[in-house]
Design an enzyme around this catalytic site. Sequence first.
Site, PDB file in Angstrom:
ATOM      1  CG  HIS A 153     -23.394  14.389  -3.738  1.00  0.00           C
ATOM      2  ND1 HIS A 153     -22.725  15.473  -3.264  1.00  0.00           N
ATOM      3  CD2 HIS A 153     -23.959  14.791  -4.900  1.00  0.00           C
ATOM      4  CE1 HIS A 153     -22.894  16.502  -4.078  1.00  0.00           C
ATOM      5  NE2 HIS A 153     -23.631  16.117  -5.088  1.00  0.00           N
TER       6      HIS A 153
HETATM    7  C1  UD1 Z   1     -28.229  15.428  -7.602  1.00  0.00           C
HETATM    8  C2  UD1 Z   1     -27.639  16.345  -8.660  1.00  0.00           C
HETATM    9  C3  UD1 Z   1     -26.326  16.927  -8.156  1.00  0.00           C
HETATM   10  C4  UD1 Z   1     -26.482  17.590  -6.818  1.00  0.00           C
HETATM   11  C5  UD1 Z   1     -27.100  16.586  -5.855  1.00  0.00           C
HETATM   12  C6  UD1 Z   1     -27.295  17.161  -4.477  1.00  0.00           C
HETATM   13  C7  UD1 Z   1     -28.031  15.773 -11.027  1.00  0.00           C
HETATM   14  C8  UD1 Z   1     -27.417  15.204 -12.231  1.00  0.00           C
HETATM   15  N1  UD1 Z   1     -27.329  15.619  -9.879  1.00  0.00           N
HETATM   16  O1  UD1 Z   1     -27.331  14.329  -7.442  1.00  0.00           O
HETATM   17  O2  UD1 Z   1     -25.847  17.888  -9.089  1.00  0.00           O
HETATM   18  O3  UD1 Z   1     -25.228  18.025  -6.347  1.00  0.00           O
HETATM   19  O4  UD1 Z   1     -28.361  16.148  -6.393  1.00  0.00           O
HETATM   20  O5  UD1 Z   1     -27.724  16.175  -3.600  1.00  0.00           O
HETATM   21  O6  UD1 Z   1     -29.092  16.348 -11.101  1.00  0.00           O
HETATM   22  N2  UD1 Z   1     -31.812   9.094  -3.761  1.00  0.00           N
HETATM   23  C9  UD1 Z   1     -32.593   8.737  -2.697  1.00  0.00           C
HETATM   24  N3  UD1 Z   1     -33.507   9.640  -2.212  1.00  0.00           N
HETATM   25  C10 UD1 Z   1     -33.653  10.876  -2.743  1.00  0.00           C
HETATM   26  C11 UD1 Z   1     -32.872  11.220  -3.858  1.00  0.00           C
HETATM   27  C12 UD1 Z   1     -31.942  10.341  -4.342  1.00  0.00           C
HETATM   28  O7  UD1 Z   1     -32.480   7.637  -2.191  1.00  0.00           O
HETATM   29  O8  UD1 Z   1     -34.489  11.651  -2.252  1.00  0.00           O
HETATM   30  C13 UD1 Z   1     -30.789   8.149  -4.277  1.00  0.00           C
HETATM   31  C14 UD1 Z   1     -31.330   7.231  -5.328  1.00  0.00           C
HETATM   32  O9  UD1 Z   1     -30.727   6.005  -5.159  1.00  0.00           O
HETATM   33  C15 UD1 Z   1     -30.848   7.856  -6.624  1.00  0.00           C
HETATM   34  C16 UD1 Z   1     -29.528   8.475  -6.190  1.00  0.00           C
HETATM   35  O10 UD1 Z   1     -29.727   8.871  -4.842  1.00  0.00           O
HETATM   36  O11 UD1 Z   1     -30.724   6.937  -7.644  1.00  0.00           O
HETATM   37  C17 UD1 Z   1     -29.094   9.642  -7.020  1.00  0.00           C
HETATM   38  O12 UD1 Z   1     -30.109  10.669  -7.047  1.00  0.00           O
HETATM   39  P1  UD1 Z   1     -30.107  11.755  -8.238  1.00  0.00           P
HETATM   40  O13 UD1 Z   1     -31.159  12.758  -8.015  1.00  0.00           O
HETATM   41  O14 UD1 Z   1     -30.083  11.057  -9.555  1.00  0.00           O
HETATM   42  O15 UD1 Z   1     -28.689  12.444  -8.128  1.00  0.00           O
HETATM   43  P2  UD1 Z   1     -27.846  12.941  -6.850  1.00  0.00           P
HETATM   44  O16 UD1 Z   1     -26.650  12.076  -6.722  1.00  0.00           O
HETATM   45  O17 UD1 Z   1     -28.701  13.166  -5.653  1.00  0.00           O
END
Ligand code: UD1
Length: 366
Positions: free
Chosen positions: A207
């Site tokens: 991820h």
């Molecule tokens: C976040 C953390 C990362 C951690 C990871 C575990 C930060 C900077 N990053 O990364 O350190 O290792 O979580 O999973 O805080 N999305 C969904 N559903 C959800 C959540 C996210 O569809 O419930 C998708 C969305 O398109 C979103 C993308 O995932 O834009 C990224 O989500 P985000 O929370 O920004 O960061 P992660 O990559 O999940």
Amino acid sequence: MMLKIANIVGARPNFMKIAPIHRLMQSHNGFSPFLIHTGQHYDEKMSQTFFKELGMPEPDLYLGVGSGSHARQTAAIMIELEKIFFEQRPDRVVVVGDVNSTLAASLVASKLHIPVAHVEAGLRSFDRTMPEEINRILTDSVSDLMFVSEKSGLTNLKNEGFSGNKIHLVGNVMIDSLIEHLDKAEASTILDDLGIKSGDYALMTLHRPSNVDDEEVLRDIVSALEMITNDLPVIFPIHPRALKMLQEFKLDQEIRRLNNLFLLEPLGYLTFLKLMRYARLILTDSGGIQEETTYLKVPCLTLRQNTERPVTIELGTNRLVGSSKEDIISAVEAVINGDGVTGEIPHLWDGKSAARIVEILSQFNG
Ligand code: UD1
């Protein structure tokens, strides 16, 4: 006097870290804890499932901030938390890990002069292109108590000039949760459901932006998978971010065509624990999985150039492999050919880290 504690969670890896701390605080007569979920992760499979499986109560407050750019997400969490901290006046704020929710909560609390305790302090990858590295450095810099999971954290904090009485080596709370749930995880029928034999598969997670947001890198990883699946089935529960990027780069059809690849939705905690425990090897770019595999003594190939958790390499079963096709394939072959790494469990990864944290917090009068 009962101390009012705000325990903050936001993203998937936070839940198994806060669970044992929150529970011990609930049964402690010096604490009145409340749980705030920022909503950084919001899909049922990234969030609610974990609350249920970890036996956590529903959050007392849910902010529902959702996804966004770093600035938007961090700012949205800060604005909501500032209102709540003003109203609720917690005596302490506890943050875990290195996600945007961790940084946002610690900034707001410290400016309101509420002491901040950071669980998993001091870890450093020394790679500031990682958003988590920025979060770690800034969170530590405003923390009043720092709970460290491995010795490198002590060294890093000392080198950065933090005073020793703030810093406590307590071990790893994620391992507290793992130890507690390992037996329960046996009930998962995932291996039978997939028709896969114990010890005869690889498990993969991905991820990190450096792997999934870069088309060339992701294409290389997918072609490595094509080779690996000739030897070994690969189970790949996919993070929503990785799925989105596979679709954007039109790689999703390619990956779905691979015969021996099981592309699954994000899995619950117990199912994933079972899959980790019985895997021949694990391919990952996660931080926590490097630690969980070290505890379980399962070979872990980390698709990154660096790690903020060096003990998993020095003592554990982890290896840094990078993300090129050749390097991934040769590392997998080495494990398959018997070059499995045996390891030791790091100091204080014993299931009692949350108890140490709660005890130290109860003595703290900052
Ligand atoms: C976040 C953390 C990362 C951690 C990871 C575990 C930060 C900077 N990053 O990364 O350190 O290792 O979580 O999973 O805080 N999305 C969904 N559903 C959800 C959540 C996210 O569809 O419930 C998708 C969305 O398109 C979103 C993308 O995932 O834009 C990224 O989500 P985000 O929370 O920004 O960061 P992660 O990559 O999940």
